[in-house]
Design a protein around this motif. Structure first.
Motif, PDB file in Angstrom:
ATOM      1  N   ALA A   3       0.715  -1.626  -0.115  1.00 28.62           N
ATOM      2  CA  ALA A   3       0.630  -0.034   0.022  1.00 28.62           C
ATOM      3  C   ALA A   3       0.891   1.443   0.146  1.00 28.62           C
ATOM      4  O   ALA A   3       0.315   2.759   0.248  1.00 28.62           O
ATOM      5  N   SER A  37     -11.477   4.890  -7.792  1.00 28.99           N
ATOM      6  CA  SER A  37     -13.078   4.302  -9.075  1.00 28.99           C
ATOM      7  C   SER A  37     -13.845   5.635  -7.907  1.00 28.99           C
ATOM      8  O   SER A  37     -14.055   6.161  -6.386  1.00 28.99           O
ATOM      9  N   ARG A  67     -16.103   5.014  -4.911  1.00 31.33           N
ATOM     10  CA  ARG A  67     -15.795   3.899  -3.485  1.00 31.33           C
ATOM     11  C   ARG A  67     -15.865   5.006  -2.639  1.00 31.33           C
ATOM     12  O   ARG A  67     -15.483   6.023  -2.651  1.00 31.33           O
ATOM     13  N   ASP A 117      -0.096   2.860  -5.574  1.00 32.71           N
ATOM     14  CA  ASP A 117      -0.336   1.351  -4.814  1.00 32.71           C
ATOM     15  C   ASP A 117      -1.105   1.476  -3.534  1.00 32.71           C
ATOM     16  O   ASP A 117      -1.551   1.087  -3.181  1.00 32.71           O
ATOM     17  N   ALA A 164      -4.354   2.466  -4.563  1.00 32.26           N
ATOM     18  CA  ALA A 164      -5.084   0.831  -5.616  1.00 32.26           C
ATOM     19  C   ALA A 164      -5.561   0.252  -4.114  1.00 32.26           C
ATOM     20  O   ALA A 164      -6.554  -0.397  -3.685  1.00 32.26           O
ATOM     21  N   ALA A 165      -5.132   0.525  -2.913  1.00 38.04           N
ATOM     22  CA  ALA A 165      -5.482  -0.093  -0.960  1.00 38.04           C
ATOM     23  C   ALA A 165      -6.750   0.483  -1.118  1.00 38.04           C
ATOM     24  O   ALA A 165      -7.528  -0.336  -0.394  1.00 38.04           O
ATOM     25  N   ASP A 201      -9.170   1.419  -3.105  1.00 35.67           N
ATOM     26  CA  ASP A 201     -10.084   1.574  -4.135  1.00 35.67           C
ATOM     27  C   ASP A 201     -10.488  -0.006  -2.926  1.00 35.67           C
ATOM     28  O   ASP A 201     -11.319  -0.764  -4.150  1.00 35.67           O
ATOM     29  N   ARG A 202      -9.395  -0.878  -2.458  1.00 34.57           N
ATOM     30  CA  ARG A 202      -9.780  -2.760  -2.591  1.00 34.57           C
ATOM     31  C   ARG A 202     -10.358  -1.978  -1.681  1.00 34.57           C
ATOM     32  O   ARG A 202     -11.017  -3.091  -1.213  1.00 34.57           O
ATOM     33  N   GLY A 203     -10.608  -1.327  -0.765  1.00 37.68           N
ATOM     34  CA  GLY A 203     -11.375  -1.059   0.750  1.00 37.68           C
ATOM     35  C   GLY A 203     -10.455  -1.165   2.356  1.00 37.68           C
ATOM     36  O   GLY A 203     -10.855  -1.675   2.948  1.00 37.68           O
TER      37      GLY A 203
END
Length: 292
Positions: free
Chosen positions: A117, A167, A170, A253, A256-257, A259-261
């Protein structure tokens, strides 16, 4: 004695402004003491230097009861991990040698969950090292700062848009730095707590980038929309503005982390949310910046 490590930084200067009104003795570490406001210079003891210097932090921590600890960002760093640890190793040594009683540090939501992350992962390595000293520690775990939107002032002005590699739908928490400072100051002035724990610092609502665009539009009374950009394009833009590849990749990174929640994975603690809403922050901070 309270020690504040970056007294001209975005969060630390607000912490300092709060604790200045207390009866506590205060010491700060400053590379350039002339940047401190006169009110601060008249009230505090200043140790000149950087808090990645063992001699500086050892001197600053002598007799300290509580320390507010934050690693300043460095977009020119060739390695995120090396940058973070270059500050943490000296502070851990000084905590032990000077018998510091309590440390309040700035961390992130997602500890124990986030993998690869970027800057967030490096901050969790910081928490682990500080806790390994055995000092009483409170890590303030927060999401992204509302102030990050200030990086988008120019595209908001010129294009009616803001951009991020995430996103638009999110929903994540956000918090204002003023509220982080208030929580930190309360802990620094409280001599009763002990042990090691994390404290969530969340704003009153979870918002997506699309939600934020709607609020910004209403506050500015002009249409503003959010545009998701590919990670590599965002990285290239950051590098064009002088960031190292490592720091820019870390931002990708981290996005992206999120966005993954990772900000949503931990259950909310029973502590109340911090008070500043995104709409209030936009009215008081973003709108004046855009209209300037």
């Amino acid at each position: 004695m309270i020690v504040i490590t970056t007294p001209t930084g975005q969060i630390d200067r607000q912490v300092l402004d709060i604790v200045l009104d207390s009866a506590e003795a205060i010491r700060v570490i400053a590379r350039d003491p002339s940047r401190l406001p006169p009110r601060v210079r008249e009230r505090v003891e200043v140790v000149q230097g950087a808090h990645d210097d063992i001699d500086v932090v050892t001197k600053a921590f002598a007799g300290a009861d509580s320390v507010f600890w934050l690693v300043p960002p460095n977009p020119h760093a060739k390695s995120i991990q090396d940058h973070i640890l270059s500050f943490v190793r000296p502070v851990c040594e000084a905590i032990n040698s000077q018998g510091v009683k309590r440390v309040v540090g700035v961390s992130s939501l997602g500890r124990g969950i986030a993998k690869n992350a970027g800057q967030i992962s490096a901050i969790f390595a910081m928490d682990d090292l500080i806790e390994s000293t055995g000092v009483n520690y409170r890590s303030l775990c927060m999401p992204g700062f509302m102030e990050n939107m200030l990086w988008q002032v120019e595209p908001i002005k010129r294009q009616g848009m803001f951009f991020y590699p995430m996103s638009g739908d999110r929903k994540v928490p956000h918090c204002a730095t003023r509220d982080i400072a208030a929580v930190a100051a309360e802990l620094l002035l409280d001599h009763s707590w002990s042990g090691q724990d994390s404290i969530q610092v969340r704003g009153p609502e979870d918002l997506s980038c699309n939600d934020m665009a709607q609020i910004v539009s209403e506050v500015l009374e002009m249409p503003i929309r959010f545009q998701q950009v590919p990670g590599e394009a965002y990285k290239a833009t950051m590098m064009q503005h002088g960031m190292t590849e490592a720091w820019a990749q870390g931002l990708i990174d981290m996005a992206a982390a999120v966005d993954r929640g990772i900000y949503n994975a931990e259950p909310h603690t029973p502590l109340p949310a911090t008070p500043t809403s995104f709409r209030q922050w936009c009215e008081e901070v973003l709108k004046p910046a855009v209209l300037d």
